[in-house]
Scaffold this active site. Structure first.
Site, PDB file in Angstrom:
ATOM      1  N   GLU A 174      30.939  34.014  41.053  1.00  0.00           N
ATOM      2  CA  GLU A 174      31.281  34.305  39.642  1.00  0.00           C
ATOM      3  C   GLU A 174      30.967  32.881  38.743  1.00  0.00           C
ATOM      4  O   GLU A 174      30.774  32.051  39.621  1.00  0.00           O
ATOM      5  CB  GLU A 174      33.097  34.404  39.390  1.00  0.00           C
ATOM      6  CG  GLU A 174      33.528  35.691  40.143  1.00  0.00           C
ATOM      7  CD  GLU A 174      34.986  35.899  39.922  1.00  0.00           C
ATOM      8  OE1 GLU A 174      35.665  35.265  39.383  1.00  0.00           O
ATOM      9  OE2 GLU A 174      35.266  36.532  40.650  1.00  0.00           O
ATOM     10  N   ARG A 225      12.545  48.617  30.532  1.00  0.00           N
ATOM     11  CA  ARG A 225      11.398  49.782  30.630  1.00  0.00           C
ATOM     12  C   ARG A 225      12.160  51.061  31.167  1.00  0.00           C
ATOM     13  O   ARG A 225      11.414  52.020  30.962  1.00  0.00           O
ATOM     14  CB  ARG A 225      10.660  49.154  32.029  1.00  0.00           C
ATOM     15  CG  ARG A 225       9.437  48.693  31.708  1.00  0.00           C
ATOM     16  CD  ARG A 225       8.706  47.978  32.892  1.00  0.00           C
ATOM     17  NE  ARG A 225       9.503  46.701  33.219  1.00  0.00           N
ATOM     18  CZ  ARG A 225       9.110  45.947  34.507  1.00  0.00           C
ATOM     19  NH1 ARG A 225       8.209  46.509  35.072  1.00  0.00           N
ATOM     20  NH2 ARG A 225       9.803  45.056  34.545  1.00  0.00           N
ATOM     21  N   GLN A 226      13.251  50.984  31.540  1.00  0.00           N
ATOM     22  CA  GLN A 226      14.078  52.556  31.651  1.00  0.00           C
ATOM     23  C   GLN A 226      14.510  52.680  30.277  1.00  0.00           C
ATOM     24  O   GLN A 226      15.880  52.650  30.106  1.00  0.00           O
ATOM     25  CB  GLN A 226      15.051  52.289  32.744  1.00  0.00           C
ATOM     26  CG  GLN A 226      15.710  53.459  33.061  1.00  0.00           C
ATOM     27  CD  GLN A 226      14.943  54.541  34.186  1.00  0.00           C
ATOM     28  OE1 GLN A 226      14.045  53.999  34.753  1.00  0.00           O
ATOM     29  NE2 GLN A 226      15.418  55.632  34.131  1.00  0.00           N
ATOM     30  N   HIS A 228       9.418  46.760  25.140  1.00  0.00           N
ATOM     31  CA  HIS A 228       8.577  47.670  25.923  1.00  0.00           C
ATOM     32  C   HIS A 228       8.319  49.005  25.029  1.00  0.00           C
ATOM     33  O   HIS A 228       7.176  49.562  25.047  1.00  0.00           O
ATOM     34  CB  HIS A 228       9.325  48.160  27.110  1.00  0.00           C
ATOM     35  CG  HIS A 228       8.185  49.079  28.137  1.00  0.00           C
ATOM     36  ND1 HIS A 228       7.041  48.604  28.528  1.00  0.00           N
ATOM     37  CD2 HIS A 228       8.637  50.514  28.488  1.00  0.00           C
ATOM     38  CE1 HIS A 228       6.536  49.746  29.135  1.00  0.00           C
ATOM     39  NE2 HIS A 228       7.476  50.672  29.106  1.00  0.00           N
ATOM     40  N   ASP A 262      -3.777  51.763  29.460  1.00  0.00           N
ATOM     41  CA  ASP A 262      -3.408  53.139  29.808  1.00  0.00           C
ATOM     42  C   ASP A 262      -3.298  53.732  28.467  1.00  0.00           C
ATOM     43  O   ASP A 262      -3.344  53.125  27.507  1.00  0.00           O
ATOM     44  CB  ASP A 262      -2.278  53.496  30.595  1.00  0.00           C
ATOM     45  CG  ASP A 262      -0.845  53.031  29.835  1.00  0.00           C
ATOM     46  OD1 ASP A 262      -0.640  53.221  28.895  1.00  0.00           O
ATOM     47  OD2 ASP A 262      -0.277  51.899  30.477  1.00  0.00           O
ATOM     48  N   LYS A 293      -5.975  57.353  34.023  1.00  0.00           N
ATOM     49  CA  LYS A 293      -5.645  57.680  35.228  1.00  0.00           C
ATOM     50  C   LYS A 293      -5.844  58.985  35.825  1.00  0.00           C
ATOM     51  O   LYS A 293      -5.212  60.004  34.877  1.00  0.00           O
ATOM     52  CB  LYS A 293      -4.133  57.421  35.790  1.00  0.00           C
ATOM     53  CG  LYS A 293      -4.033  55.732  35.764  1.00  0.00           C
ATOM     54  CD  LYS A 293      -2.631  55.334  35.661  1.00  0.00           C
ATOM     55  CE  LYS A 293      -2.426  53.961  35.107  1.00  0.00           C
ATOM     56  NZ  LYS A 293      -0.995  53.515  34.584  1.00  0.00           N
ATOM     57  N   ASP A 351       3.831  42.369  35.544  1.00  0.00           N
ATOM     58  CA  ASP A 351       4.986  42.343  36.500  1.00  0.00           C
ATOM     59  C   ASP A 351       4.562  42.127  37.883  1.00  0.00           C
ATOM     60  O   ASP A 351       4.028  40.999  38.168  1.00  0.00           O
ATOM     61  CB  ASP A 351       5.787  43.487  36.358  1.00  0.00           C
ATOM     62  CG  ASP A 351       7.189  43.422  37.125  1.00  0.00           C
ATOM     63  OD1 ASP A 351       7.302  42.441  37.559  1.00  0.00           O
ATOM     64  OD2 ASP A 351       7.926  44.563  37.271  1.00  0.00           O
ATOM     65  N   ALA A 390       1.508  43.227  38.821  1.00  0.00           N
ATOM     66  CA  ALA A 390       0.017  43.106  38.365  1.00  0.00           C
ATOM     67  C   ALA A 390      -0.753  44.300  39.090  1.00  0.00           C
ATOM     68  O   ALA A 390      -2.063  44.093  39.098  1.00  0.00           O
ATOM     69  CB  ALA A 390      -0.257  41.460  38.786  1.00  0.00           C
ATOM     70  N   GLY A 391      -0.161  45.123  39.876  1.00  0.00           N
ATOM     71  CA  GLY A 391      -0.950  46.087  40.685  1.00  0.00           C
ATOM     72  C   GLY A 391      -2.009  46.893  39.805  1.00  0.00           C
ATOM     73  O   GLY A 391      -3.048  46.833  39.792  1.00  0.00           O
TER      74      GLY A 391
HETATM   75  N1  LIG Z   1      11.835  46.631  36.428  1.00  0.00           N
HETATM   76  C1  LIG Z   1      10.884  47.654  36.505  1.00  0.00           C
HETATM   77  N2  LIG Z   1       9.907  47.371  37.449  1.00  0.00           N
HETATM   78  C2  LIG Z   1       9.037  48.456  37.753  1.00  0.00           C
HETATM   79  N3  LIG Z   1       8.904  49.660  37.157  1.00  0.00           N
HETATM   80  C3  LIG Z   1      10.137  49.941  36.161  1.00  0.00           C
HETATM   81  C4  LIG Z   1      11.131  48.970  35.998  1.00  0.00           C
HETATM   82  N4  LIG Z   1      11.994  49.394  35.220  1.00  0.00           N
HETATM   83  C5  LIG Z   1      11.693  50.859  35.044  1.00  0.00           C
HETATM   84  N5  LIG Z   1      10.393  51.071  35.585  1.00  0.00           N
HETATM   85  C6  LIG Z   1       9.892  52.383  35.689  1.00  0.00           C
HETATM   86  O1  LIG Z   1       8.606  52.102  34.782  1.00  0.00           O
HETATM   87  C7  LIG Z   1       8.799  53.435  34.275  1.00  0.00           C
HETATM   88  C8  LIG Z   1       8.557  53.446  32.876  1.00  0.00           C
HETATM   89  O2  LIG Z   1       7.549  52.727  32.023  1.00  0.00           O
HETATM   90  P1  LIG Z   1       6.563  53.188  31.300  1.00  0.00           P
HETATM   91  O3  LIG Z   1       6.107  54.876  31.574  1.00  0.00           O
HETATM   92  O4  LIG Z   1       5.290  52.394  31.102  1.00  0.00           O
HETATM   93  O5  LIG Z   1       7.203  53.135  29.917  1.00  0.00           O
HETATM   94  C9  LIG Z   1       9.582  54.473  34.783  1.00  0.00           C
HETATM   95  O6  LIG Z   1       9.243  55.156  35.698  1.00  0.00           O
HETATM   96  C10 LIG Z   1      10.702  53.462  35.233  1.00  0.00           C
HETATM   97  O7  LIG Z   1      11.437  53.984  36.342  1.00  0.00           O
HETATM   98  N1  LIG Z   2      35.647  32.463  40.711  1.00  0.00           N
HETATM   99  C1  LIG Z   2      36.452  31.489  40.729  1.00  0.00           C
HETATM  100  N2  LIG Z   2      36.765  30.635  41.609  1.00  0.00           N
HETATM  101  C2  LIG Z   2      37.565  29.418  41.391  1.00  0.00           C
HETATM  102  N3  LIG Z   2      38.517  29.252  40.377  1.00  0.00           N
HETATM  103  C3  LIG Z   2      38.308  30.227  39.402  1.00  0.00           C
HETATM  104  C4  LIG Z   2      37.198  31.321  39.551  1.00  0.00           C
HETATM  105  N4  LIG Z   2      37.587  32.019  38.453  1.00  0.00           N
HETATM  106  C5  LIG Z   2      38.283  31.321  37.611  1.00  0.00           C
HETATM  107  N5  LIG Z   2      38.887  30.187  38.195  1.00  0.00           N
HETATM  108  C6  LIG Z   2      39.783  29.398  37.639  1.00  0.00           C
HETATM  109  O1  LIG Z   2      41.093  29.629  38.248  1.00  0.00           O
HETATM  110  C7  LIG Z   2      42.239  29.227  37.281  1.00  0.00           C
HETATM  111  C8  LIG Z   2      42.975  30.319  37.427  1.00  0.00           C
HETATM  112  O2  LIG Z   2      43.678  30.461  38.379  1.00  0.00           O
HETATM  113  P1  LIG Z   2      45.494  30.743  38.124  1.00  0.00           P
HETATM  114  O3  LIG Z   2      45.933  29.206  37.628  1.00  0.00           O
HETATM  115  O4  LIG Z   2      45.772  30.901  39.778  1.00  0.00           O
HETATM  116  O5  LIG Z   2      45.725  31.917  37.257  1.00  0.00           O
HETATM  117  C9  LIG Z   2      41.407  28.767  36.143  1.00  0.00           C
HETATM  118  O6  LIG Z   2      41.512  27.606  35.994  1.00  0.00           O
HETATM  119  C10 LIG Z   2      39.985  29.425  36.442  1.00  0.00           C
HETATM  120  O7  LIG Z   2      38.918  28.244  35.461  1.00  0.00           O
END
Ligand SMILES: Nc1ncnc2c1ncn2[C@@H]1O[C@H](COP(=O)(O)O)[C@@H](O)[C@H]1O
Ligand SMILES: Nc1ncnc2c1ncn2[C@@H]1O[C@H](COP(=O)(O)O)[C@@H](O)[C@H]1O
Lengths: 319, 319
Positions: free
Chosen positions: B39, B96-97, B130, B170, B194, B226, B228-229
């Site tokens: 966190e 992209r999605q 996009h 494309d 294509k 991305d 680059a393919g």
């Molecule tokens: N982070 C990503 N990396 C590669 N492909 C993605 C990503 N996010 C979405 N896509 C896919 O890219 C396609 C959309 O690209 P386009 O057709 O160019 O708009 C969809 O098939 C998505 O599933």
């Molecule tokens: N993931 C975490 N790991 C450790 N301490 C956290 C986390 N998230 C919040 N805290 C701290 O935990 C304290 C709250 O714990 P408590 O006083 O037992 O409710 C606060 O000082 C927060 O900043």
């Protein structure tokens, strides 16, 4: 014609499979993978139209990724016309920052509820929130389950009870400890209190004990064990004060960073946890017991689905 | 009495510092770190009450973490009474999605806008989405900047223009290529198409070229590189068809996985990118030019803050 569906993210699919077994169903198959740039893809392999869908994800490390995956799944379910969408987050990430301790901080616990709601969740099932007040952060039903009955059952049959004392690791958890003491037949109580040495403001706290622990089998009850620093300090303080044994009990075994090493060295008799986040084999010490949270989750899901009462599951809910 | 503040997440603070310089301000100091369980904690070191705050984060890997950090920052700003909160996402992750290609998929681009809105953002500044339609996913103003003028300026003065041809990688990007061709004084156009071998449905696509590239200095323009393919395949197809040289131009240089290796081997004359995500030194090939997006972002932020027109920045916006 009501239909129950359970889907799971990739954080801990084993838990979902176990929950599904208790429910007598199969986990709905999901395609989920990472794109090269770290974005994720999810898609459900079967229709969810009209179904009451439960989306289980464990908020374990890498927690931000798994939270985001759960959000994507909820969005996809909403667009696929699920009848209802219930987030199942056995350990709710970011729940410790539930108020502003200083100005200009976020309230991440509230943000989590808001994000789930926005993605499309109608309700939320979780176990032992850091503070029960957080239920009010969600604009919808929150089924706040407690692992206390499961843990108490185990403790009753595995920890020597005749000289047992329930110990609260800090003043903030005395109410929960009182419930434990009562349910175990009126055991004595003690609590650890931290006293800051005001002459050395940035130095370690001293620990004092209120209550009698000399010769007692102490059971320290907390909601989570994260880096285990405080709780191992508590074990040492209790042993130095003459405790016969110290057993640690917590719902969420996050076991981050140095936790396992500290727990190994602290001299606890037994460490009892639930698997609300996965506890990998290499973290399981010989004196560690990890109880399955699956029956509790299955019962919670069944109650929500059948619109039955979750009241019996809430027995002993911390205030 | 209006006050402009710029805060940044940890993904690419150097960019925020550069933007701040153009704005003649300092980045507002922020405490941000990871807790042991993954966190995050964020807190602003100075008051933001009444300020128009811009929250810059680059959606680079680990992208889910950096998106979440930006959400935490927005939540903290909202609770600290910022007058307005503007997300600055030079490359918007998950964009992209932007539609369902199949049933039971999420629309992650919309989800991103929803999450930012829910955390407390009033508006959003981004560069070369996009698909421009995604502006409609936000219930508030989106300032959709384009890097096209910056890229065109560079290309005009660094790429041989007398025998240049603009190439769309494309069919979906022909409109943008038309704008490029027009702005560069009416250059000829070509595009790669294509064709799927329908007898072997799961096999690689063949690439054909529409337009004349023989002896031409080809400039291939895309929104992102991305892995680059596809784009390296395009370079090969163009060179095999007698192109004199091939220059690659894109706004977002994600350069994931095998991208750098592919770009090194593809035979491009030059690769021209903006730093909408950080391009670390080890990815910078000798023939790669990374232009700063900071002046464009600073101008966009200035326009939003002064409620001036961003129209001049939108010149040549893709449709
Ligand atoms: N982070 C990503 N990396 C590669 N492909 C993605 C990503 N996010 C979405 N896509 C896919 O890219 C396609 C959309 O690209 P386009 O057709 O160019 O708009 C969809 O098939 C998505 O599933
Ligand atoms: N993931 C975490 N790991 C450790 N301490 C956290 C986390 N998230 C919040 N805290 C701290 O935990 C304290 C709250 O714990 P408590 O006083 O037992 O409710 C606060 O000082 C927060 O900043």
């Amino acid at each position: 014609d009501k239909r129950l569906a359970l889907v799971t993210g990739r954080a801990y699919p084993e838990l979902a499979n176990e929950v599904a077994q208790y429910l007598g169903i199969n986990v709905l198959p999901t395609t989920a993978y990472d794109f090269a740039n770290g974005e994720m893809y999810v898609r459900f392999a079967e229709p969810v139209r009209g179904a009451d869908v439960f989306v289980l994800q464990c908020h374990t490390n890498p927690i931000n990724k798994w939270v985001m995956e759960q959000l994507l799944m909820i969005d996809a379910l909403k667009r696929a016309s699920a009848k209802s969408i219930t987030v199942v987050a056995p350990f709710l990430g970011y729940s410790r920052q539930d108020k502003k301790h200083q100005g200009r901080e976020p309230i991440t616990a509230r943000l989590m509820f808001d994000l789930f709601r926005t993605a499309g969740a109608n309700r939320l099932v979780t176990v032992d929130l850091h503070a029960a007040q957080e239920q009010g952060f969600f604009d919808g039903p929150v089924d706040h389950l407690t692992a206390m009955p499961v843990l108490i059952d185990y403790v009753r049959s595995h920890v020597p009870m005749d000289k047992a004392t329930i110990v609260s690791p800090d003043a903030g958890r005395i109410k929960v400890s009182e419930q434990w003491a009562a349910k175990l037949g009126g055991l004595p109580l003690a609590f650890i209190h931290k006293t800051r040495d005001i002459t050395r403001p940035n130095h370690a706290e001293a620990h004092g004990i209120i209550g009698d622990v000399q010769g007692r089998d102490c059971v320290v009850v907390d909601d989570m064990i994260d880096t285990a620093g405080t709780i191992c300090e508590a074990v040492r303080t209790l042993r130095n004060s003459g405790a016969a044994s110290v057993t640690l009990v917590a719902t969420h075994g996050l076991l981050s960073g140095p936790a396992v090493e500290r727990l190994r060295d602290c001299g606890a008799r037994e460490i009892i946890l639930m698997d609300t986040v996965p506890v990998p084999q290499e973290k399981r010490l010989d004196n560690m017991t990890v109880l399955s949270v699956a029956p509790l989750l299955a019962a919670g899901i069944r109650s929500v689905f059948e619109e039955g009462s979750v009241a019996t599951l809430l027995e002993g809910l911390p205030e």
